[in-house]
Design an enzyme around this catalytic site. Structure first.
Site, PDB file in Angstrom:
ATOM      1  N   PRO A  14       0.787  -1.230   0.000  1.00  6.24           N
ATOM      2  CG  PRO A  14      -0.112  -1.094   2.137  1.00  6.24           C
ATOM      3  CD  PRO A  14       0.538  -2.055   1.181  1.00  6.24           C
ATOM      4  CG  ASN A  15      -0.208   4.243   1.343  1.00  8.16           C
ATOM      5  OD1 ASN A  15      -1.199   4.809   0.888  1.00  8.16           O
ATOM      6  ND2 ASN A  15      -0.231   3.613   2.498  1.00  8.16           N
ATOM      7  NE  ARG A  22       3.985   6.444   1.620  1.00  8.61           N
ATOM      8  CZ  ARG A  22       4.307   5.237   2.029  1.00  8.61           C
ATOM      9  NH1 ARG A  22       4.871   4.394   1.202  1.00  8.61           N
ATOM     10  NH2 ARG A  22       4.061   4.864   3.246  1.00  8.61           N
ATOM     11  CE1 TYR A  27       8.953   4.940   3.096  1.00  8.52           C
ATOM     12  CE2 TYR A  27       7.394   6.764   3.106  1.00  8.52           C
ATOM     13  CZ  TYR A  27       7.867   5.593   3.653  1.00  8.52           C
ATOM     14  OH  TYR A  27       7.263   5.059   4.773  1.00  8.52           O
ATOM     15  CG  ASN A  79       8.408  -2.100   0.241  1.00  9.06           C
ATOM     16  OD1 ASN A  79       7.852  -2.152   1.345  1.00  9.06           O
ATOM     17  ND2 ASN A  79       9.030  -1.019  -0.198  1.00  9.06           N
ATOM     18  CB  ALA A  82       1.546   0.124   6.387  1.00 10.21           C
ATOM     19  CG  HIS A  85       5.371  -2.279  10.130  1.00  5.53           C
ATOM     20  ND1 HIS A  85       6.676  -2.725  10.158  1.00  5.53           N
ATOM     21  CD2 HIS A  85       5.361  -1.237   9.246  1.00  5.53           C
ATOM     22  CE1 HIS A  85       7.420  -1.960   9.362  1.00  5.53           C
ATOM     23  NE2 HIS A  85       6.631  -1.060   8.788  1.00  5.53           N
ATOM     24  CG  ASP A  92      -0.185 -17.553   8.930  1.00  2.91           C
ATOM     25  OD1 ASP A  92       0.811 -17.689   9.664  1.00  2.91           O
ATOM     26  OD2 ASP A  92      -1.358 -17.491   9.369  1.00  2.91           O
ATOM     27  CD  GLU A 103      11.212  -7.311   6.185  1.00  2.25           C
ATOM     28  OE1 GLU A 103      12.043  -8.061   6.744  1.00  2.25           O
ATOM     29  OE2 GLU A 103      10.430  -6.576   6.800  1.00  2.25           O
ATOM     30  CG  HIS A 105      11.170  -2.403   4.490  1.00  2.00           C
ATOM     31  ND1 HIS A 105       9.806  -2.327   4.341  1.00  2.00           N
ATOM     32  CD2 HIS A 105      11.422  -3.529   5.201  1.00  2.00           C
ATOM     33  CE1 HIS A 105       9.250  -3.358   4.954  1.00  2.00           C
ATOM     34  NE2 HIS A 105      10.211  -4.105   5.479  1.00  2.00           N
ATOM     35  CB  SER A 107      12.543   4.161   5.097  1.00  2.00           C
ATOM     36  OG  SER A 107      11.523   3.277   5.563  1.00  2.00           O
ATOM     37  NE  ARG A 112      10.078   5.823   8.740  1.00  2.00           N
ATOM     38  CZ  ARG A 112       9.153   5.651   7.789  1.00  2.00           C
ATOM     39  NH1 ARG A 112       9.293   4.669   6.899  1.00  2.00           N
ATOM     40  NH2 ARG A 112       8.101   6.444   7.726  1.00  2.00           N
ATOM     41  NE  ARG A 116       6.913   4.106  10.046  1.00  2.00           N
ATOM     42  CZ  ARG A 116       5.858   4.233   9.233  1.00  2.00           C
ATOM     43  NH1 ARG A 116       5.549   3.266   8.398  1.00  2.00           N
ATOM     44  NH2 ARG A 116       5.113   5.323   9.228  1.00  2.00           N
TER      45      ARG A 116
END
Ligand code: DQA
Length: 149
Positions: A14-15, A22, A27, A79, A82, A85, A92, A103, A105, A107, A112, A116
């Site tokens: 998301p986002n 953003r 970012y 990625n 949100a 977290h 699962d 994984e 990211h 940032s 942070r 997070r």
């Protein structure tokens, strides 16, 4: 020519469709399309193809993780933004498939806000690359190419 086993899924949550606009102080100014272009070049040099996607919906990410397994993807870069977290469903799903998940990211969430610092994705991911800006994705592909996952 690449087959399914040399395809790397790059799944974005998301986002991340708003990258570039953003919170650029966190970012950066690179858009998701620009990252996709950079990754395509990098993957091609390393003998891979990428399948890059973005969704704002948690269940879609679960479906795409299952698809990566069904399609014999070489690996998934995830990625989850949100959902990283919050999402036991993603934890699962990663555990349910044998396709290695990295994984990613932009940032460094560990530096942070406290909320997070927990990563459900990281609990099951084969590797985490974070805090390198847009380069985190490239470093993750290089880790796959190096056989680290
Ligand atoms: C992010 C970090 C997350 O904490 C945040 O919710 C995001 C982006 C990153 O790439 O730095 O949306 O995953």
């Amino acid at each position: 020519m690449t087959d399914a086993s040399s395809t790397i899924y790059v799944l974005n949550g998301p986002n991340l469709n708003l990258l570039g606009l953003r919170e650029p102080e966190i970012y950066g100014s690179t858009t998701l399309d620009e990252i996709a272009g950079m990754l395509e070049d990098c993957a091609q040099e390393l003998g891979f193809a990428i399948d890059m996607r973005q969704t704002n919906h948690e269940g879609m990410l679960v479906d795409w993780l299952h698809e990566a397994q069904a399609e014999h993807a070489r690996a998934v870069l995830l990625n989850a933004a949100a959902y990283t977290h919050t999402s036991i469903a993603l934890l699962d799903a990663i555990k349910a498939i044998t396709t290695p998940v990295v994984e990613v990211h932009i940032s460094d969430p560990k530096t942070r806000e406290n909320f997070r610092h927990i990563s459900y994705v990281g609990m099951a991911a084969a590797k985490t690359v974070e805090g390198h800006g847009a380069d985190s994705y490239r470093l993750a592909i290089e880790a796959v190419a190096a056989g680290e996952v």
